[in-house]
Design a protein around this motif. Structure first.
Motif, mmCIF file in Angstrom:
data_model
loop_
_atom_site.group_PDB
_atom_site.id
_atom_site.type_symbol
_atom_site.label_atom_id
_atom_site.label_comp_id
_atom_site.label_asym_id
_atom_site.label_seq_id
_atom_site.Cartn_x
_atom_site.Cartn_y
_atom_site.Cartn_z
ATOM 1 N N ASP A 138 -5.082 -7.501 -1.326
ATOM 2 C CA ASP A 138 -5.108 -6.217 -0.625
ATOM 3 C C ASP A 138 -4.899 -5.057 -1.585
ATOM 4 O O ASP A 138 -5.609 -4.047 -1.519
ATOM 5 N N ARG A 162 0.834 -1.211 0.000
ATOM 6 C CA ARG A 162 0.000 0.000 0.000
ATOM 7 C C ARG A 162 0.868 1.261 0.000
ATOM 8 O O ARG A 162 0.387 2.338 -0.377
ATOM 9 N N ARG A 214 0.499 4.016 -4.830
ATOM 10 C CA ARG A 214 -0.150 5.214 -4.298
ATOM 11 C C ARG A 214 -0.541 6.166 -5.435
ATOM 12 O O ARG A 214 -1.624 6.750 -5.426
ATOM 13 N N ARG A 253 -9.027 -2.001 8.352
ATOM 14 C CA ARG A 253 -9.042 -1.802 6.901
ATOM 15 C C ARG A 253 -8.551 -3.043 6.164
ATOM 16 O O ARG A 253 -8.849 -3.219 4.980
ATOM 17 N N SER A 282 -7.914 -4.110 -3.800
ATOM 18 C CA SER A 282 -8.920 -3.391 -3.015
ATOM 19 C C SER A 282 -8.480 -1.958 -2.750
ATOM 20 O O SER A 282 -9.281 -1.018 -2.822
ATOM 21 N N TYR A 283 -7.195 -1.795 -2.457
ATOM 22 C CA TYR A 283 -6.652 -0.469 -2.187
ATOM 23 C C TYR A 283 -6.709 0.413 -3.428
ATOM 24 O O TYR A 283 -7.151 1.571 -3.375
ATOM 25 N N ARG A 324 -3.516 4.635 -7.434
ATOM 26 C CA ARG A 324 -4.794 4.841 -6.741
ATOM 27 C C ARG A 324 -5.304 6.252 -6.993
ATOM 28 O O ARG A 324 -6.490 6.465 -7.273
ATOM 29 N N ASP A 337 -3.819 3.760 6.460
ATOM 30 C CA ASP A 337 -4.065 2.696 5.476
ATOM 31 C C ASP A 337 -3.697 1.312 5.997
ATOM 32 O O ASP A 337 -4.143 0.302 5.433
#
Length: 347
Positions: free
Chosen positions: A193, A128, A134, A324, A196-197, A137, A319
């Motif tokens: 993960d 993440r 990052r 989460r 989803s992030y 996203r 995060d």
């Protein structure tokens, strides 16, 4: 941020602690390594000699030390829940290695213990924090690829035999008792993960096939856990895609994700020399200047220590907060159900 230094204990001094948690914490100006516990004491003594701090005779000794503010739990998977819960109830903030735990009930108990104790529980889902993830996203949420329709995400390498602190076919990663799960817990949890992030949505349906195709133990027999996992994920907004995790990629490591939308294709760690590339419908290409992802052979700062220490002051897990990560673990366990029952699992 408040002044002062947080004293952190390391519970587990295996490979991930040696190459990531310990050196990154030792380099942090607001962290001090209080000490170490490891089932094989010589490893704890080795780390103390390199980075300072005391060697604790037991986990309980560390947890009862009032000078320890927080702990990092990086033991074998089967110990994550028990040790993390003990630490939380002892008043320590906790960073636990992935996978969070080996059953959904354990994961939920960990989150519950964090709530009851008022302490932080964070899970080291370091991808993440990877720069291209990052930025990807951000681009997706801004609509850079239009409406997302499908995806594929992959994490494969040659296996943990050379990565484990005890290299070879006797690694604990291959033990059902210690690891509980195989490649799904090691690599698949990262990719479940990260999708989803990136998309900002939960996985609500899973179809999966988990198999042991090639890995053998010291006795020459197939290992007790899966070495390959192929999943079909459906997200809560209807987006569908595939996730592949493998310990049998006997060549270059693949840790890529590709997002297909109505407005283009986003390639994340998929194009050699370009960690993040946006390909538009007209064929034009935009590369983004972000750092390459870590690999087992190229360890750079993961950002985990920075995130954990910062959270100790802000009191916000961000995060990496366990609550989460909990929906992702539901998808991981659903994959095992799907494979064993031969059906699509609704979450």
């Amino acid at each position: 941020m408040q002044s002062g230094v947080k004293r952190i204990g390391l519970i587990g001094c295996g490979k991930i602690a040696q190459v990531r948690h310990i050196p990154e914490l030792a380099a942090h100006p607001l962290a001090e390594i209080a000490g170490y516990y490891n089932p094989t004491e010589s490893r704890a003594r080795q780390m103390a000699g390199l980075y300072g701090g005391k060697v604790y005779d037991s986990i309980d000794e560390m947890l009862s030390d009032p000078s320890v503010d927080a702990v990092v739990v990086s033991l074998a998977n089967s110990a994550h829940a028990d040790v993390s819960i003990r630490a939380l109830l002892a008043g320590k903030d906790v960073l636990c290695e992935k996978p969070m735990a080996t059953t959904i009930e354990e994961c939920e108990s960990m989150v519950d213990a964090a709530g009851r104790s008022g302490r932080l529980l964070m899970i080291a889902q370091n991808q993440r924090l990877a720069p291209a993830h990052r930025k990807a996203r951000e681009l997706i949420l801004q609509g850079a690829v239009g409406k997302v329709l499908t995806f594929r995400t992959t994490f494969g390498h040659a296996g943990p035999e050379s990565w484990s602190v005890n290299p070879g076919k006797g690694t604990w990663f291959f033990s059902k008792e210690k690891a509980a799960m195989g490649v799904m817990a090691d690599l698949g949890v990262h990719k479940a993960d990260i999708i989803s992030y990136l998309l900002g949505t939960r996985i609500t349906g899973v179809g999966a096939l988990l198999s042991t195709l090639d890995k053998t133990g010291p006795d020459g027999r197939p290992i007790e856990v899966e070495d390959n996992s192929l999943c079909l994920f459906r997200m809560e907004d209807g987006v569908i895609g595939t996730m592949t995790a493998s310990w049998t990629y006997y060549g270059a490591e693949d840790n890529s994700t590709v997002i297909y939308g109505t407005g283009g294709i986003l390639r994340v760690y998929d194009v050699p020399g370009s960690p993040l590339r946006l390909v538009r419908p007209d064929g034009s290409v935009q590369d983004f200047d972000v750092e390459a992802i870590q690999t087992n052979d190229n360890q750079t700062s993961s950002g985990i220590a920075e995130a954990f220490v910062s959270s100790l002051f802000t009191r916000d897990g961000g995060d990496l907060a366990a609550e989460r990560i909990l929906p992702v673990m539901k998808a991981v366990f659903a994959a095992f159900r799907s494979s064993s029952e031969g059906r699509f699992i609704e979450i």
